[in-house]
Every structure is written in structure tokens, then in C-alpha cells.
Motif scaffolding. Structure first.
Motif, PDB file in Angstrom:
ATOM      1  N   ALA A 132       0.837  -1.197   0.000  1.00 46.12           N
ATOM      2  CA  ALA A 132       0.000   0.000   0.000  1.00 46.12           C
ATOM      3  C   ALA A 132       0.872   1.248   0.000  1.00 46.12           C
ATOM      4  CB  ALA A 132      -0.918  -0.005   1.220  1.00 46.12           C
ATOM      5  N   ALA A 133       0.562   2.168  -0.916  1.00 39.05           N
ATOM      6  CA  ALA A 133       1.324   3.411  -1.057  1.00 39.05           C
ATOM      7  C   ALA A 133       0.415   4.448  -1.709  1.00 39.05           C
ATOM      8  CB  ALA A 133       2.577   3.186  -1.905  1.00 39.05           C
ATOM      9  N   PRO A 134       0.683   5.728  -1.519  1.00 41.38           N
ATOM     10  CA  PRO A 134      -0.141   6.759  -2.145  1.00 41.38           C
ATOM     11  C   PRO A 134      -0.119   6.655  -3.665  1.00 41.38           C
ATOM     12  CG  PRO A 134       1.255   7.701  -0.435  1.00 41.38           C
ATOM     13  CD  PRO A 134       1.732   6.300  -0.643  1.00 41.38           C
ATOM     14  N   ARG A 135      -1.230   6.993  -4.267  1.00 41.66           N
ATOM     15  CA  ARG A 135      -1.318   7.008  -5.729  1.00 41.66           C
ATOM     16  C   ARG A 135      -0.229   7.922  -6.300  1.00 41.66           C
ATOM     17  NH1 ARG A 135      -5.247   5.949  -9.568  1.00 41.66           N
ATOM     18  NH2 ARG A 135      -5.117   7.187 -11.484  1.00 41.66           N
ATOM     19  N   GLY A 136       0.459   7.438  -7.321  1.00 39.80           N
ATOM     20  CA  GLY A 136       1.515   8.214  -7.956  1.00 39.80           C
ATOM     21  C   GLY A 136       2.909   7.941  -7.423  1.00 39.80           C
ATOM     22  N   THR A 137       3.031   7.112  -6.363  1.00 38.14           N
ATOM     23  CA  THR A 137       4.359   6.772  -5.851  1.00 38.14           C
ATOM     24  C   THR A 137       5.151   6.026  -6.931  1.00 38.14           C
ATOM     25  OG1 THR A 137       3.484   6.556  -3.603  1.00 38.14           O
ATOM     26  CG2 THR A 137       5.605   5.529  -4.050  1.00 38.14           C
TER      27      THR A 137
END
Length: 424
Positions: free
Chosen positions: A287-292
Motif C-alpha cells: 500500500a502506497a499513495p497514488r503516484g508513488t
């Protein structure tokens, strides 16, 4: 540190996302920051020429020589003359944020030269030649080096312990990269584990520079003792080795993205969160922020770049004949990435999203060995080549005093090491 036999609590998750071993790509702002943000220091006139003024300017992200000159009242003609001062002046085409450039002017503000340190040993010097042009040269810098030893016990996180030990941000990142080859920092560290670091400190002219980590020791309740020694051989490239000469570096990153948590683990009988049926989950969800940015876990070739059912936007890399990696649910691909392209380890290949069957932004990452899925969190990643036999004797002589210092001796008769007292 004695083991009392009592179970030790795991360290809470790292307070920052996991750090990849390759830097993020350079960022160039579209617009120039306001001039009032410029930080420069005026030095007093030199004894050799009282009419000259020295202005020290720190290079900012996105800076070019032309931007720096413009902010400091110098002309495009000055830029042209300086860049054509000779081959050493080519270094000015690749300025890096944080570098300190000294502009030398006469009493009327006309440029007379500049100075740019680019290592602890050398600096670029450009001076007016008296005929309207400039001459560039590389000059030595006077420096003194010392080894510094520091240590700390981990209480809440490795980041906080490194800060208490007096390590700056770069050394902390380097420490994490070194240890991350051997252990999963999020799972294997425990409160009460401790580390010792020996790094180089360089006093050069009027500034103190921090060099590389030379040696590391981690004493871990779960992972045991890990020791790493920095050593350079042959082509001058340095790497970290165990005391036995085995490289710590792996051919693959463990995880190819700076993630916040593992939202779904490798499970051959997982219940799908959308479909509600039991079906294998043959990778890990990071899980990571969108655009990472998503990076290539290892050097390889792009064999898939397309939308593929529940995977959404997918990239598959082939690493020789034995290994493949897959990166799914991407928001978009890296610009210019095409099927058949060669990519380097750590190169950005796409960006985190939630395309396909996905409940939120994350990277679904798979690792295949000889066509068989393996758990990316546990698979034994192949190591880089060990130290060549012809360098073993020299490496042993280099490593022994550092290992002695790591084990508690601040002066073993060969190395003089300063002690850095950790903060309480």
C-alpha cells in the motif's frame, strides 16, 4: 548486550516509507523560485586583493549556472565566458543541490572568477585571464580525515536511534540500505537491538564534510549479528562485504516501492476482497499513495506492458532466463517505457494506482523463479559476486582493525577513531 530470556517487543513500523537503494530522479521546477529565497554569504575582501568580494551561493534544486548568475546580477555573456574557460569548466553543467559556489567579483560587481568544490580533495577554480576571458583549472584542497564511531540502542525505530547516535539524514539512509540487504527492517528489528557505525569525517578548509560509512555492526535478538565492511578494489567501485568477503548487495530489491504497509501477503488460498472467492494471491500488496514511483527490482527487459484483466495496468520484467517480476494495478507507466526495453535496477517503470480489480492504491508485486511464484517477502534473493580471490588478503588486512573497533576497541593500535557520544 545480555539476553535476559524475556520476549522482546517488536519495533513499531518505520516512521517513514521504506527507502529504495537508488535516488529519486532529479526534479526541475517549472518556474524559478522568488529571488528573495536566495541564500548567499558575503565574505570579507581577501588579503591578496582587497578589492575582490567573495559571495558564497548554495545551489538549489533545478538551478543552472545561468539561473545562478542571473540572480546574482551577472550577464549571459559571463555565463558564456565561464563555460568556455576550458575542459574543467564542464563540471558546471551538472550542478547539484547543496553545492556551494563562490563567486568572485571586483569592487564594481564584475565577475573575476569562481570556485566550486566537487570533492574533499579537489575544487574547480576559474579566474579571469586579463584579456576578457577566463581560464579553468582543478586545484587541490587541504583536508584532514578521521574515523568516527557511534552507537545506539533501538527503542522505537531505527530512524530515532540513528538520530540519537548523531547520524545525519544521508548516513541514516545509507545505514538502512546496508542493513536492508540482510534483514526485513520492519519485521526483524526489536526494541533492545543495537548498532555500531564507523564513518569518515573530513575537515577541509573552512568546512566539515561527512564521508561514507566504513563499517557497521548490528546486534539483533532475531537476526543475530550482522557486520559489513566497505571495501574498494579493482575498478575503484566500493561495496559492502561480510568479514568473510561475501557481498551484502543483492541483485534484486526486496520491495520495489516506498510503501506504507503490506496490505495483503502472499497466500495460495486467500479470499479475494472483491470477488469473494478463494483464489491464490501469488504476490504481496504494498500500500502506497497514488503516484508513488515503482522501480525495477533488478536489471532486466520489459516483456509485458499492457492492461491485463484484474491486474489492470501491468509491467512484467524478465531478468535473464531464471527470474521474472510483475508490477500490477499501476496508475500509469513511466514515460517512454515500451515492450522490449532494457531497464536498470532501480529505474522507474510506473506509478502506484488501483487499476484493475483493486480496492485502493497499491502495488501488487510478484516474483517468479523458473516460472514458479515465490513469496517476495521471503524468497532468497541472489547475491552479487563475492570478493575476487586475489583481493581477499588485502581485504582481510583492511577489515580486521575495523572489526576490532566495532567490537568495542576505539584504538586498536592501527586505527585512531573518535567517539561520538549518543544523545540521551
Amino acid at each position: 548486550m545480555a539476553n535476559t530470556g524475556q520476549p522482546r517487543s517488536p519495533v513499531p513500523p518505520l516512521e517513514s516509507p521504506r527507502l529504495n537503494r537508488t535516488p529519486l530522479p532529479d526534479y526541475t521546477p517549472e518556474a524559478e523560485p522568488p529571488a528573495e529565497d536566495e541564500t548567499s554569504e558575503a565574505e570579507p575582501p581577501t588579503e591578496e586583493d582587497p578589492a575582490r568580494q567573495h559571495e558564497v551561493v548554495e545551489v538549489r534544486s533545478g538551478d543552472s549556472l545561468a539561473r545562478i548568475f542571473r540572480r546574482n546580477g551577472l550577464s549571459a555573456a559571463d555565463v558564456h565566458h565561464v563555460l568556455n574557460a576550458g575542459q574543467p569548466a564542464e563540471r558546471l553543467a551538472s550542478l547539484q543541490p547543496g553545492q556551494r559556489l563562490t563567486l568572485i567579483k571586483d569592487s564594481e560587481g564584475a565577475l573575476q572568477g569562481l570556485r566550486l568544490p566537487f570533492s574533499a580533495e579537489e575544487a574547480l577554480r576559474i579566474e579571469a585571464d586579463g584579456d576578457g576571458g577566463f581560464q579553468a583549472s582543478v586545484v587541490p584542497r587541504q583536508s584532514q580525515r578521521e574515523l568516527v564511531k557511534t552507537e545506539a540502542e533501538i527503542e522505537r525505530s531505527l530512524y530515532r536511534a540513528a538520530d540519537r547516535a548523531g547520524l545525519n539524514t544521508r548516513l541514516t539512509m545509507d545505514l538502512i540500505r546496508i542493513l536492508d540487504w540482510e534483514i526485513d527492517l520492519g519485521r526483524d528489528l526489536r526494541a533492545g537491538d543495537s548498532f555500531t557505525v564507523i564513518f569518515e569525517r573530513i575537515e577541509v578548509e573552512d568546512e566539515t564534510m561527512i564521508g561514507d560509512i566504513k563499517a557497521v555492526r548490528l546486534d539483533s535478538d532475531r537476526a543475530g549479528t550482522i557486520e559489513a565492511i566497505r571495501y574498494s578494489h579493482g575498478d575503484g567501485q566500493a561495496d559492502y562485504y561480510t568479514p568473510q568477503g561475501e557481498s551484502l548487495r543483492r541483485e534484486f530489491m526486496r520491495y520495489p516501492v516506498n510503501y506504507r504497509r503490506i496490505s495483503s501477503s502472499f497466500d495460495r488460498n486467500r479470499r479475494h476482497p472483491i470477488l469473494g472467492t478463494h483464489r491464490p494471491h501469488l504476490g504481496v500488496d504494498l500500500a502506497a499513495p497514488r503516484g508513488t514511483p515503482v522501480r525495477a527490482a533488478g536489471e532486466g527487459r520489459v516483456v509485458e506492458r499492457r492492461k491485463k484483466g484484474g491486474y489492470g495496468r501491468l509491467v512484467t520484467l524478465e531478468h535473464g532466463s531464471r527470474y521474472r517480476t510483475r508490477y500490477a494495478h499501476l496508475a500509469r507507466y513511466a514515460r517512454g517505457l515500451s515492450r522490449g526495453d532494457r531497464v536498470e535496477r532501480g529505474e522507474v517503470i510506473g506509478y502506484v494506482g488501483n487499476s484493475g480489480l483493486s480496492t485502493g492504491p497499491h502495488l501488487h508485486y510478484e516474483f517468479l523463479v523458473n516460472g514458479q511464484h515465490r513469496n517476495p517477502a521471503e524468497v532468497d534473493l541472489p547475491k552479487a559476486d563475492p570478493l575476487p580471490a586475489q583481493h581477499r588478503e588485502e581485504f582481510t588486512s583492511h577489515a580486521e582493525p575495523l572489526l576490532s573497533a566495532l567490537e568495542g576497541e576505539s584504538d586498536d593500535g592501527e586505527l585512531r577513531i573518535a567517539l561520538l557520544e549518543p544523545e540521551q
